[in-house]
Motif scaffolding. Structure first.
Motif, PDB file in Angstrom:
ATOM      1  N   ALA A 281       0.459  -1.311  -0.068  1.00 41.44           N
ATOM      2  CA  ALA A 281      -0.176  -0.055   0.004  1.00 41.44           C
ATOM      3  C   ALA A 281       0.862   1.132   0.044  1.00 41.44           C
ATOM      4  CB  ALA A 281      -0.527   0.038   1.301  1.00 41.44           C
ATOM      5  N   GLU A 282       0.391   2.780  -0.676  1.00 35.53           N
ATOM      6  CA  GLU A 282       1.014   3.710  -1.105  1.00 35.53           C
ATOM      7  C   GLU A 282      -0.335   4.253   0.333  1.00 35.53           C
ATOM      8  OE1 GLU A 282       1.885   7.305  -3.892  1.00 35.53           O
ATOM      9  OE2 GLU A 282       1.573   5.763  -4.480  1.00 35.53           O
ATOM     10  N   ILE A 283       0.370   4.996   1.047  1.00 28.30           N
ATOM     11  CA  ILE A 283      -0.880   5.880   2.052  1.00 28.30           C
ATOM     12  C   ILE A 283      -0.879   7.009   1.686  1.00 28.30           C
ATOM     13  CG2 ILE A 283      -1.064   6.262   4.149  1.00 28.30           C
ATOM     14  CD1 ILE A 283      -0.950   2.775   3.345  1.00 28.30           C
ATOM     15  N   ASP A 284      -1.780   7.712   1.521  1.00 27.29           N
ATOM     16  CA  ASP A 284      -1.806   9.088   1.285  1.00 27.29           C
ATOM     17  C   ASP A 284      -2.913   9.448   2.850  1.00 27.29           C
ATOM     18  OD1 ASP A 284      -1.923  12.280   1.149  1.00 27.29           O
ATOM     19  OD2 ASP A 284      -4.180  11.480  -0.279  1.00 27.29           O
ATOM     20  N   PHE A 285      -1.920   9.926   3.923  1.00 28.64           N
ATOM     21  CA  PHE A 285      -2.285  10.495   5.471  1.00 28.64           C
ATOM     22  C   PHE A 285      -3.239  11.730   5.292  1.00 28.64           C
ATOM     23  CE2 PHE A 285       0.615   7.475   7.202  1.00 28.64           C
ATOM     24  CZ  PHE A 285       0.040   6.776   7.669  1.00 28.64           C
ATOM     25  N   GLN A 286      -4.641  11.466   5.508  1.00 31.56           N
ATOM     26  CA  GLN A 286      -5.618  12.577   6.131  1.00 31.56           C
ATOM     27  C   GLN A 286      -5.801  13.268   7.782  1.00 31.56           C
ATOM     28  OE1 GLN A 286      -6.499  14.241   2.459  1.00 31.56           O
ATOM     29  NE2 GLN A 286      -5.135  12.787   1.458  1.00 31.56           N
ATOM     30  N   PRO A 287      -6.201  14.483   7.709  1.00 29.72           N
ATOM     31  CA  PRO A 287      -6.184  14.792   8.908  1.00 29.72           C
ATOM     32  C   PRO A 287      -8.138  13.758   9.056  1.00 29.72           C
ATOM     33  CG  PRO A 287      -7.424  16.911   7.260  1.00 29.72           C
ATOM     34  CD  PRO A 287      -5.694  15.530   6.677  1.00 29.72           C
ATOM     35  N   MET A 288      -8.758  14.249  10.295  1.00 25.27           N
ATOM     36  CA  MET A 288      -9.549  14.214  10.412  1.00 25.27           C
ATOM     37  C   MET A 288     -11.584  14.207   9.657  1.00 25.27           C
ATOM     38  SD  MET A 288     -11.362  10.906  12.526  1.00 25.27           S
ATOM     39  CE  MET A 288     -10.603  10.880  14.034  1.00 25.27           C
ATOM     40  N   GLN A 289     -12.067  13.400   9.175  1.00 28.05           N
ATOM     41  CA  GLN A 289     -13.258  14.064   8.568  1.00 28.05           C
ATOM     42  C   GLN A 289     -14.572  14.181   9.041  1.00 28.05           C
ATOM     43  OE1 GLN A 289     -14.050  11.502   5.229  1.00 28.05           O
ATOM     44  NE2 GLN A 289     -13.131  12.674   3.801  1.00 28.05           N
ATOM     45  N   ALA A 290     -15.145  15.441   9.922  1.00 25.65           N
ATOM     46  CA  ALA A 290     -16.070  15.305  10.129  1.00 25.65           C
ATOM     47  C   ALA A 290     -17.523  14.866   9.916  1.00 25.65           C
ATOM     48  CB  ALA A 290     -16.331  16.835   9.414  1.00 25.65           C
ATOM     49  N   GLY A 291     -16.954  14.212  11.151  1.00 28.56           N
ATOM     50  CA  GLY A 291     -18.789  13.064  11.697  1.00 28.56           C
ATOM     51  C   GLY A 291     -17.795  12.112  11.709  1.00 28.56           C
ATOM     52  N   ASP A 292     -17.189  12.110  11.781  1.00 28.24           N
ATOM     53  CA  ASP A 292     -16.161  10.757  11.939  1.00 28.24           C
ATOM     54  C   ASP A 292     -15.710  10.532  13.347  1.00 28.24           C
ATOM     55  OD1 ASP A 292     -15.041   8.254  11.557  1.00 28.24           O
ATOM     56  OD2 ASP A 292     -13.791   8.675   9.751  1.00 28.24           O
ATOM     57  N   VAL A 293     -14.928   8.919  13.954  1.00 29.34           N
ATOM     58  CA  VAL A 293     -14.805   9.015  14.830  1.00 29.34           C
ATOM     59  C   VAL A 293     -13.759   8.412  15.697  1.00 29.34           C
ATOM     60  CG1 VAL A 293     -17.661   9.035  16.002  1.00 29.34           C
ATOM     61  CG2 VAL A 293     -16.302   6.515  15.339  1.00 29.34           C
TER      62      VAL A 293
END
Length: 333
Positions: A281-293
């Motif tokens: 896997a090539e990983i693209d780290f992202q910030p937390m999304q709205a509504g997620d836990v």
């Protein structure tokens, strides 16, 4: 005995319908076959049911959010029990199309409650969600926990479903069971779920978008364990004896978590997908999304106590099974 299963073309609904048919019961399934994800997958699930149990399974395209359409469908039928698994799913989609959740999850729930009330169904089992726990930081999540702070509209509609069901159970003494599902995965799963999205990306050589920098945990629950929990609850409706049930109800209404009782690191799931697909896997780290836990973790003591539920599939076994099905479905060599 005829049972009605809503969302019969959906992931959980089609598996529950198959299990009921496998044990010799007559099932009528309904679904509106909407385009939230590819309807071809939904139709393939229905064809699978018809091929295995054509004489015992009947399917009709019905939108239970449409009161008149549902009443017209129900008029010639009598259902002993109802398993209401249809809903507008997905946390992120609720940010862009809230009306779909109001129609399906709110109007749809009240329409189904009315159908159950007037048909005299002996038990109404319906899908809730672990999303109702919102930002609770006390783990594992217990059915006795307060769930007053949903962080998505989807979660708010599911909490509302529980409240409406409680009122109907109280007013009309209708036995009801609400099931809070935790991150369900497995063959014939949903394309909007992370495991499907990641597997597809791995085979296509695309990066995996991982939110909150990968610092997330989920109570991954294999579909076979979910089905066993649904059927156990269906077969054991709550008694109307005035005593408090799980979740604090004094009506014939019980609420249960159905999870694996294990909170797994998201990146461990990714590692298992890499092993099963043979792709790095090539990983693209992202910030937390709205509504997620950040974390989910099911306390299943209530359903263990009342129905003997014991999940048996770890992600070490379940993830390869999903990948094997995914390859077969998409004809990947």
């Amino acid at each position: 005995m005829t049972l009605l299963v809503t969302g019969a073309a959906g992931f959980i609904g089609s598996h529950v319908a198959m299990a009921l048919l496998d044990r010799g019961q007559q099932v009528v399934g309904i679904d509106n076959l909407n385009d939230y994800y590819d309807p071809a997958l939904k139709l393939a699930r229905i064809e699978r049911l018809k091929a295995a149990h054509g004489n015992a399974f009947t399917f009709e395209t019905v939108d239970f959010g449409d009161q008149q359409a549902l009443e017209q469908f129900a008029r010639p039928h009598r259902f002993d029990r109802i398993v209401h698994l249809g809903a507008q799913a997905g946390v992120r989609y609720s940010l862009v199309n809230p009306q779909a959740y109001v129609r399906s999850n709110l109007m749809g729930q009240i329409n189904m409650l009315e159908l159950a009330r007037h048909s005299g169904a002996s038990h109404f089992v319906y899908a809730s969600s672990s999303s109702v726990y919102g930002g609770n930081d006390s783990l594992p999540f217990r059915v006795e926990d307060r769930v007053d702070h949903p962080i998505s509209l989807y979660a708010a509609t599911k909490k509302s479903d529980e409240l409406m069901s409680e009122s109907y159970a109280h007013l009309f003494r209708m036995p009801m069971t609400g099931l809070r599902f935790f991150t369900v995965y497995g063959p014939w799963g949903r394309p909007d779920m992370a495991m499907w999205i990641f597997t597809k990306a791995l085979y296509e050589g695309r990066p995996l978008s991982i939110f909150n920098q990968g610092d997330m945990r989920r109570d991954f629950t294999y579909i076979d364990d979910i089905v066993s929990g649904v059927l156990a609850c269906l077969d054991g409706p709550p008694a109307d004896n005035g005593e408090a049930k799980a979740g604090g109800s004094s009506s014939p209404h019980a609420i249960y978590n159905i999870g694996n009782h294990r909170s797994e690191e998201l990146m461990r799931m990714v590692g298992l997908l890499e092993q099963a697909t043979g792709r790095k896997a090539e990983i693209d780290f992202q910030p937390m999304q709205a509504g997620d836990v950040k974390d989910t973790f099911a306390d299943i003591s209530a359903i263990q106590r009342d129905h003997g539920f014991e999940p048996s599939t770890t992600i070490d076994d379940g993830v390869p099974k999903f990948v094997e099905w995914f390859k077969a479905y998409h004809r990947i060599d």
